[in-house]
Write a protein that holds these residues in place. Structure first.
Motif, short mmCIF file in Angstrom:
data_model
loop_
_atom_site.label_atom_id
_atom_site.label_comp_id
_atom_site.label_asym_id
_atom_site.label_seq_id
_atom_site.Cartn_x
_atom_site.Cartn_y
_atom_site.Cartn_z
N LEU A 252 29.54 -21.78 -20.40
CA LEU A 252 30.17 -21.46 -21.67
C LEU A 252 29.38 -20.47 -22.53
O LEU A 252 29.50 -20.45 -23.76
N ILE A 253 28.58 -19.62 -21.87
CA ILE A 253 27.88 -18.54 -22.54
C ILE A 253 28.69 -17.26 -22.37
O ILE A 253 29.13 -16.94 -21.26
N PRO A 254 28.93 -16.49 -23.45
CA PRO A 254 29.71 -15.26 -23.34
C PRO A 254 29.11 -14.28 -22.32
O PRO A 254 27.89 -14.14 -22.22
N THR A 255 30.01 -13.61 -21.59
CA THR A 255 29.57 -12.59 -20.63
C THR A 255 29.23 -11.27 -21.31
O THR A 255 28.62 -10.40 -20.69
N GLY A 256 29.64 -11.11 -22.55
CA GLY A 256 29.45 -9.86 -23.29
C GLY A 256 30.72 -9.04 -23.38
O GLY A 256 30.80 -8.10 -24.17
N GLU A 257 31.72 -9.39 -22.60
CA GLU A 257 32.98 -8.66 -22.60
C GLU A 257 33.83 -9.07 -23.79
O GLU A 257 33.82 -10.23 -24.22
N LEU A 258 34.57 -8.11 -24.34
CA LEU A 258 35.61 -8.40 -25.32
C LEU A 258 36.94 -8.20 -24.61
O LEU A 258 37.44 -7.09 -24.52
N HIS A 361 29.99 -16.18 -36.58
CA HIS A 361 29.66 -15.05 -35.74
C HIS A 361 29.74 -15.52 -34.28
O HIS A 361 29.89 -16.70 -34.00
N PHE A 362 29.63 -14.59 -33.36
CA PHE A 362 29.91 -14.91 -31.96
C PHE A 362 28.79 -15.75 -31.34
O PHE A 362 27.63 -15.64 -31.74
N PRO A 363 29.13 -16.56 -30.33
CA PRO A 363 28.09 -17.32 -29.61
C PRO A 363 27.08 -16.38 -28.96
O PRO A 363 27.43 -15.28 -28.54
N ASP A 364 25.84 -16.84 -28.88
CA ASP A 364 24.77 -16.13 -28.17
C ASP A 364 24.53 -14.72 -28.69
O ASP A 364 24.01 -13.87 -27.98
N SER A 365 24.89 -14.47 -29.94
CA SER A 365 24.68 -13.12 -30.50
C SER A 365 23.23 -12.65 -30.45
O SER A 365 22.99 -11.45 -30.26
N PRO A 366 22.23 -13.54 -30.60
CA PRO A 366 20.85 -13.05 -30.52
C PRO A 366 20.49 -12.41 -29.18
O PRO A 366 19.53 -11.63 -29.11
#
Length: 393
Positions: A252-258, A361-366
């Motif tokens: 459940l960590i974002p891949t970076g894709e929108l 804000h989005f998950p894992d943004s750092p």
């Protein structure tokens, strides 16, 4: 709000809005029509709710205004009850929670809590800031969730009531010391819960730091507009002004894709029943055992609360709209409720008996340089606002 907090994926969000044909969904909160509720307000009151193991007293505060009644705990800033009327004027609590402090301490899945320092997930609990690496607790498999195993949801807040003009509310404060849960900087936090004369619930977040840090605050209220303990939210309908979402990996960590929502179970640009979308055999849905993803709001980050979504329960007629300054909305369809927790009604909560709508804000943004920044620096003030409006039809 610092300049870094206002960084927006301008091209992506503007393009998404145009593609969705949703130019009007950025309507500011001030343009929303009144609910028509009674405007009678009462001064906030408090009562002892329980004591922690060390003897610390936990209070429950009650505020009422415009037909809405909110009960908040000093522990975790928890919304223990949120009462609004249906189409016949009958009020019901629409938030999931417990009737005692022990359950909140022992086993709560963030029912109604304030979340910090970082709402949502950080991959492997690691991030780098100004060339220095930080490790925060792993409390969600290989990742960190909602600030760690003793985040803001498990802290006692200082609470001050107010009656200001026609508004009624509570100001919650705490100081998160440098190094708490591994996060750098002493973070001074103020969260204001306001009930307006027309029954809207507004949350204002503010924070400052003495060292560069990351911050992403939100509220984790579980909603069921039919009433707490009434059963599944599958029949609720949701409309969200978001043409993109952030796909995730198996943890459940974002891949970076929108990714575009078109043709997927994530397309709520027109109102759809939640059950129809959350029970489809899509890979992303299987990862989350339902919907547990971040939507990229078409409006992006805004200085004033802009329109995000409309949630409706056709049975009771209750309608909740949300307006926010945040660029993202985490929608969680109650996938991990498993029938083992008994709520304030005494009924057991099963999968899908409540849902969360977390403006943030989005998950894992750092760890995602292309996402809007969550960095907060000395001299800047973190500011975020989300408004819930209620009506019935």
């Amino acid at each position: 709000m610092s300049t870094s907090r206002r960084t927006v994926l301008a091209g992506a969000t503007a393009g998404a809005a145009a593609a969705a044909g949703l130019a009007g969904t950025g309507t500011a909160y001030a343009a929303a029509s009144p609910t028509g509720h009674s405007t009678t307000g009462h001064s906030p009151s408090r009562e002892l709710f329980g004591r922690l193991a060390d003897g610390t007293k936990v209070y429950r505060w009650t505020i009422a205004n415009g037909g809405t009644r909110l009960k908040v705990l000093s522990y975790g800033g928890i919304v223990q009850s949120l009462e609004i009327p249906d189409r016949h004027g009958a009020a019901a609590n629409i938030s999931l929670g417990f009737d005692n402090l022990d359950d909140y301490v022992a086993e709560s899945p963030y029912f109604g809590a304030l979340i910090g320092r970082y709402g949502n997930r950080i991959a492997k609990g690691r991030f780098t800031l100004d060339g220095r690496s930080y490790q925060v607790p792993l409390n969600d498999g290989p990742n960190s969730l909602h600030g760690g195993d003793k985040g803001f949801d498990k802290q006692v807040w200082d609470v001050e009531p107010f009656s200001r003009g026609s508004d009624r509310g509570l100001v919650l404060r705490r100081i998160s010391p440098d190094g708490e849960m591994g996060y750098p900087g002493t973070l001074k936090v103020k969260v204001t819960y306001t009930l307006t004369a027309r029954g809207d619930w507004r949350i204002d977040y503010e924070a400052t730091t003495d060292r560069a840090t990351v911050a992403n605050l939100t509220s984790h209220t579980y909603f069921n507009l039919a009433g707490e303990g009434s059963g599944s939210i599958d029949g609720h309908t949701l409309e969200m002004a978001a043409a993109r979402y952030t796909p995730v990996d198996a943890t459940l960590i974002p891949t970076g894709e929108l990714a575009r929502v078109s043709g997927t179970p994530f397309d709520f640009r027109r109102a759809k029943a939640i059950g129809e979308q959350a029970r489809t055999p899509h890979e992303q849905v299987l990862y989350g055992k339902g919907l547990d993803h971040n939507w990229v709001l078409d409006k992006g980050s805004t200085s004033a609360p802009g329109y995000a979504l409309t949630l409706t329960d056709p049975g009771s007629g209750r309608v909740m709209k949300m307006y926010t300054t945040e660029p993202g909305m985490q929608f969680y369809s109650g996938n991990f409720l498993d029938g083992t927790l008994a709520g304030t009604s005494g009924r057991l909560y099963r999968q899908g008996d409540g849902l969360c709508l977390e403006s943030q804000h989005f998950p894992d943004s750092p760890n995602q340089p292309s996402f809007p920044s969550t960095v907060l620096r000395p001299g800047s003030t973190y500011r975020s606002t989300t408004v819930h409006t209620f009506s019935a039809r």
